[in-house]
Write an enzyme that holds these catalytic residues in place. Structure first.
Site, short mmCIF file in Angstrom:
data_model
loop_
_atom_site.label_atom_id
_atom_site.label_comp_id
_atom_site.label_asym_id
_atom_site.label_seq_id
_atom_site.Cartn_x
_atom_site.Cartn_y
_atom_site.Cartn_z
N GLY A 129 16.98 -0.18 -14.00
CA GLY A 129 15.94 0.85 -14.10
C GLY A 129 15.20 1.13 -12.81
CB SER A 130 15.93 0.74 -9.18
OG SER A 130 17.16 1.40 -9.07
CG ASN A 131 17.70 5.91 -9.93
OD1 ASN A 131 17.46 6.72 -9.04
ND2 ASN A 131 18.73 5.09 -9.90
CG LEU A 154 25.80 2.03 -18.05
CD1 LEU A 154 26.17 0.57 -17.90
CD2 LEU A 154 26.36 2.85 -16.89
CG ASN A 193 23.99 11.35 -15.42
OD1 ASN A 193 23.32 10.32 -15.52
ND2 ASN A 193 25.28 11.32 -15.10
CG HIS A 204 28.30 9.93 -10.93
ND1 HIS A 204 28.67 9.10 -11.97
CD2 HIS A 204 29.27 9.81 -9.99
CE1 HIS A 204 29.81 8.52 -11.67
NE2 HIS A 204 30.20 8.93 -10.48
CG ASP A 264 30.15 11.30 -14.62
OD1 ASP A 264 28.95 11.22 -14.94
OD2 ASP A 264 30.87 10.31 -14.42
C1 GRF Z 1 22.41 4.43 -10.31
O1 GRF Z 1 23.25 4.13 -9.24
C2 GRF Z 1 22.73 5.79 -10.86
O2 GRF Z 1 23.23 6.68 -9.92
C3 GRF Z 1 23.78 5.49 -11.88
O3 GRF Z 1 23.43 4.24 -12.42
C4 GRF Z 1 22.66 3.51 -11.49
C5 GRF Z 1 21.40 3.07 -12.17
O4 GRF Z 1 20.68 2.15 -11.42
N1 GRF Z 1 23.91 6.56 -12.84
P1 GRF Z 1 19.22 1.73 -11.90
O5 GRF Z 1 19.31 1.14 -13.29
O6 GRF Z 1 18.35 2.95 -11.87
O7 GRF Z 1 18.78 0.71 -10.91
#
Ligand code: GRF
Length: 200
Positions: A12-14, A86, A103, A105, A146
């Site tokens: 969940g870093s994003n 996922l 999304n 990617h 995608d």
């Molecule tokens: C990221 O690399 C994103 O591009 C992909 O999954 C990863 C998620 O990373 N869809 P995080 O859980 O946000 O750290």
């Protein structure tokens, strides 16, 4: 106020970066986190930002998509961000959020996308192919993995000295820099008063 749900399966870093970016935004609120893993790191981020979490296992996405949709309606969600989610989003939800779901990617789609292409598998495939560049793609979500319309791409060079880990770090830097900014642009376009619902 427009209400946004983030779907995430992993660390969940994003999601955390997006929560931080939209904190105190008067127009857009991250109102819900949805995860299919009850141990996902994203849950701690949601707690930190005091955003409710809905846990829905993979079986529910597959066998009972109505439940997912009803949760989104219950929380009055009007836009969805997939940030490291996922599972395949059920067609029912895709149809209900047509043009209102994005999304990210970790490659330059259409290269290195599709089922099974996630996480370090993407970066390993890029290294293996000896590509000279990689990057991120932010795209609308349709019924196929995608394949939705591309909104934005940012590139990073791949050097001979790179491996999957160093490439992941460079791609993550692009994600942190661009994803919230591009989400905000899409939200403005989607919800501007004169937005044509058929043009995304
Ligand atoms: C990221 O690399 C994103 O591009 C992909 O999954 C990863 C998620 O990373 N869809 P995080 O859980 O946000 O750290």
């Amino acid at each position: 106020m427009h209400r946004i749900a983030i779907f995430a399966s992993g660390s969940g870093s994003n999601a955390r970066n997006i929560l931080q970016y939209f904190r105190n935004n008067p127009s857009y609120q991250i109102s819900l986190i949805v995860t299919n893993r009850n141990t996902a790191g994203v849950i701690a981020h949601a707690n930190e930002f005091e955003v409710p979490v809905v846990y829905a296992p993979a079986s529910q996405f597959k066998d009972c998509p109505e439940h997912i949709l009803s949760k989104l309606l219950e929380y009055r969600i009007d836009f969805i961000v997939l940030a490291g989610f996922l599972l395949k989003m059920p067609d029912l939800v895709v149809a209900a959020f047509k043009g209102r779901m994005v999304n990210i990617h970790p490659s330059l789609l259409p290269a290195f996308g599709g089922p099974g292409m996630y996480g370090d598998k993407v970066h390993e495939a890029v290294i293996e192919s000896k590509s000279s560049e990689s990057g991120i793609t932010i795209h609308h979500v349709n019924e196929h993995y995608d394949e939705g319309e591309v909104i934005f791409q940012a590139k990073t060079p791949v050097f001979n000295s790179d491996n999957a880990v160093s490439l992941r770090v460079k791609v993550q830097q692009l994600e942190q820099k661009w994803f919230p900014v591009i989400i905000e642009q899409v939200l403005k376009k989607t919800f501007s008063k004169d937005a044509d619902p058929d043009i995304h």
